[in-house]
Design an enzyme around this catalytic site. Structure first.
Site, short mmCIF file in Angstrom:
data_model
loop_
_atom_site.label_atom_id
_atom_site.label_comp_id
_atom_site.label_asym_id
_atom_site.label_seq_id
_atom_site.Cartn_x
_atom_site.Cartn_y
_atom_site.Cartn_z
N ARG A 1 -7.79 -20.39 -1.69
CA ARG A 1 -6.74 -20.22 -0.68
C ARG A 1 -5.68 -21.31 -0.75
NH1 ARG A 1 -5.12 -21.42 4.38
NH2 ARG A 1 -4.21 -19.71 5.58
N GLU B 1 12.13 2.31 14.11
CA GLU B 1 11.23 3.39 13.68
C GLU B 1 9.96 3.31 14.51
OE1 GLU B 1 9.79 2.76 9.64
OE2 GLU B 1 9.71 0.60 9.95
N TYR C 1 0.83 -1.20 0.00
CA TYR C 1 0.00 0.00 0.00
C TYR C 1 0.87 1.25 0.00
CZ TYR C 1 0.94 1.00 4.95
OH TYR C 1 1.56 1.31 6.13
N HIS D 1 -1.18 -21.17 -0.10
CA HIS D 1 -0.12 -20.22 0.22
C HIS D 1 0.70 -19.79 -1.00
CE1 HIS D 1 -1.21 -21.44 4.22
NE2 HIS D 1 -0.38 -20.56 4.75
N ARG E 1 8.47 3.99 -4.61
CA ARG E 1 8.46 3.02 -3.50
C ARG E 1 7.45 1.91 -3.75
NH1 ARG E 1 7.56 5.39 2.38
NH2 ARG E 1 5.43 5.54 1.63
N LEU F 1 10.98 1.34 7.06
CA LEU F 1 10.41 1.81 5.81
C LEU F 1 11.12 3.12 5.45
CD1 LEU F 1 8.04 1.26 3.78
CD2 LEU F 1 6.94 3.19 4.89
N1 PDD Z 1 2.86 5.13 7.37
N2 PDD Z 1 7.46 3.81 8.92
C1 PDD Z 1 6.33 3.07 8.85
C2 PDD Z 1 6.31 1.72 9.47
C3 PDD Z 1 5.20 3.59 8.19
O1 PDD Z 1 4.08 2.87 8.10
C4 PDD Z 1 5.26 4.89 7.63
C5 PDD Z 1 4.09 5.49 6.90
C6 PDD Z 1 6.46 5.62 7.75
C7 PDD Z 1 6.61 6.99 7.16
O2 PDD Z 1 6.60 6.94 5.74
P1 PDD Z 1 6.07 8.16 4.86
O3 PDD Z 1 6.89 9.35 5.27
O4 PDD Z 1 6.32 7.73 3.48
O5 PDD Z 1 4.61 8.35 5.19
C8 PDD Z 1 7.53 5.04 8.38
C9 PDD Z 1 1.66 5.56 6.67
C10 PDD Z 1 1.45 7.02 6.73
C11 PDD Z 1 0.49 4.75 7.19
O6 PDD Z 1 0.66 3.55 7.36
O7 PDD Z 1 -0.60 5.30 7.40
#
Ligand code: PDD
Length: 283
Positions: free
Chosen positions: A100, A180, A33, A102, A52, A205
């Site tokens: 279904r 993170e 997503y 895997h 990405r 991420l």
């Molecule tokens: N989340 N780390 C994680 C695990 C994330 O899910 C996200 C983004 C980020 C920040 O990435 P970006 O700057 O590209 O939004 C870092 C989105 C916003 C979400 O899941 O809603």
């Protein structure tokens, strides 16, 4: 104005839009997503989100459901049909629907869903007062660089933060280093004024907001090191902050209840925040 969603080739009323019960996104979280911000009716950093997305799809060997120019048209159309000026686009692609099993299905058409909704701009008080984070063990898999819809550890972590009265949970690896947040990237400013954030390895991420902030830091000539930092280092830092598409940049003023620096947003984070918000508005 009624909400419209794009689902597998059609623009549908949001409440009637649906995917198949055997969609692999539903059964295996077999999908990826993106969340893209909309400011002033325009998409913020669309290109980087699509780069990405392409990478996430490639890593999971899911075929892109359509060529990128067409995808951009769909995204733009969903924003337009929902009358979104300030808000977000949510885009999900799964491996598709199949009985279904895997292993990859022999023939499945990837499912593409695009929705958009208006949101209030992030509460300015959060930027002015700062937010609290807690720290929790990082129990995720070893490919957090892929923006997979498998988010259970993130969901549990965010809930734990909420129940602790915090905005976010910073996840900590086995070496005691912060990876993170559950939906945000983590940053500190050390006593000598160096900005530190983990390099984009497979443990995090690579946030699009992270990349935009790195651009600003380099352009402005602030000291920067991309390396992991420990919880102890974060607690002793002069400043801390987090970044994401939905949060922009928010100052972190408490970690596990202890104040960061003087317990108020620091000057460098505030400067970066102001520069980023202006940039996103002019996207
Ligand atoms: N989340 N780390 C994680 C695990 C994330 O899910 C996200 C983004 C980020 C920040 O990435 P970006 O700057 O590209 O939004 C870092 C989105 C916003 C979400 O899941 O809603």
């Amino acid at each position: 104005m009624s909400r419209i969603a794009y689902v597998a080739g059609q623009y549908l009323m949001h409440r009637q839009a649906a995917v198949h019960i055997e969609d692999r996104g539903f059964q295996f979280a077999d999908g990826v997503y993106e969340v893209i911000a909309v400011r002033g009716g325009r998409l913020v950093d669309e290109e980087r989100h699509l780069v990405r997305l392409r990478r996430s799809l490639g890593e999971l060997r899911i075929d892109p459901p359509m060529a990128e120019p067409a995808l951009k048209v769909v995204i733009g159309e969903v924003v337009r049909r929902n009358g979104v000026d300030t808000g977000i686009v949510y885009l999900q692609i799964t491996r598709g629907a199949a009985p279904r099993e895997h292993a990859f299905p022999k023939a499945a058409t990837p499912t593409l869903v695009v929705t958009a909704r208006r949101t209030k701009p992030p509460d300015p008080r959060l930027g002015e007062d700062g937010i609290a984070v807690i720290t929790i063990p990082d129990i995720r898999w070893q490919r957090c660089d892929i923006k997979s819809v498998a988010l259970i550890p993130n969901v549990l972590g965010k809930q734990q933060a909420r129940e602790a009265g915090a905005f976010e949970a910073w996840q900590v690896d086995r070496d005691g280093e912060v990876t993170e947040g559950t939906s945000t990237n983590a940053w500190i400013v050390t006593a000598d004024g160096t900005v530190v954030t983990r390099a984009a390895d497979t443990a995090i991420l690579n946030g699009v907001t992270r990349l935009a902030i790195l651009d600003i830091i380099r352009r402005e000539g602030y000291r920067l090191v991309e390396r992991p930092f420990t919880v102890a280092e974060a607690k002793a830092a002069r400043e801390a902050f987090l970044t994401s598409t939905t949060a922009d940049l928010l100052p972190v003023v408490r970690i596990d209840g202890a104040p960061v620096g003087e317990g108020r947003p620091g000057p460098l984070g505030q400067k970066l925040r102001a520069t980023y918000v202006a940039l996103a508005a002019a996207a």
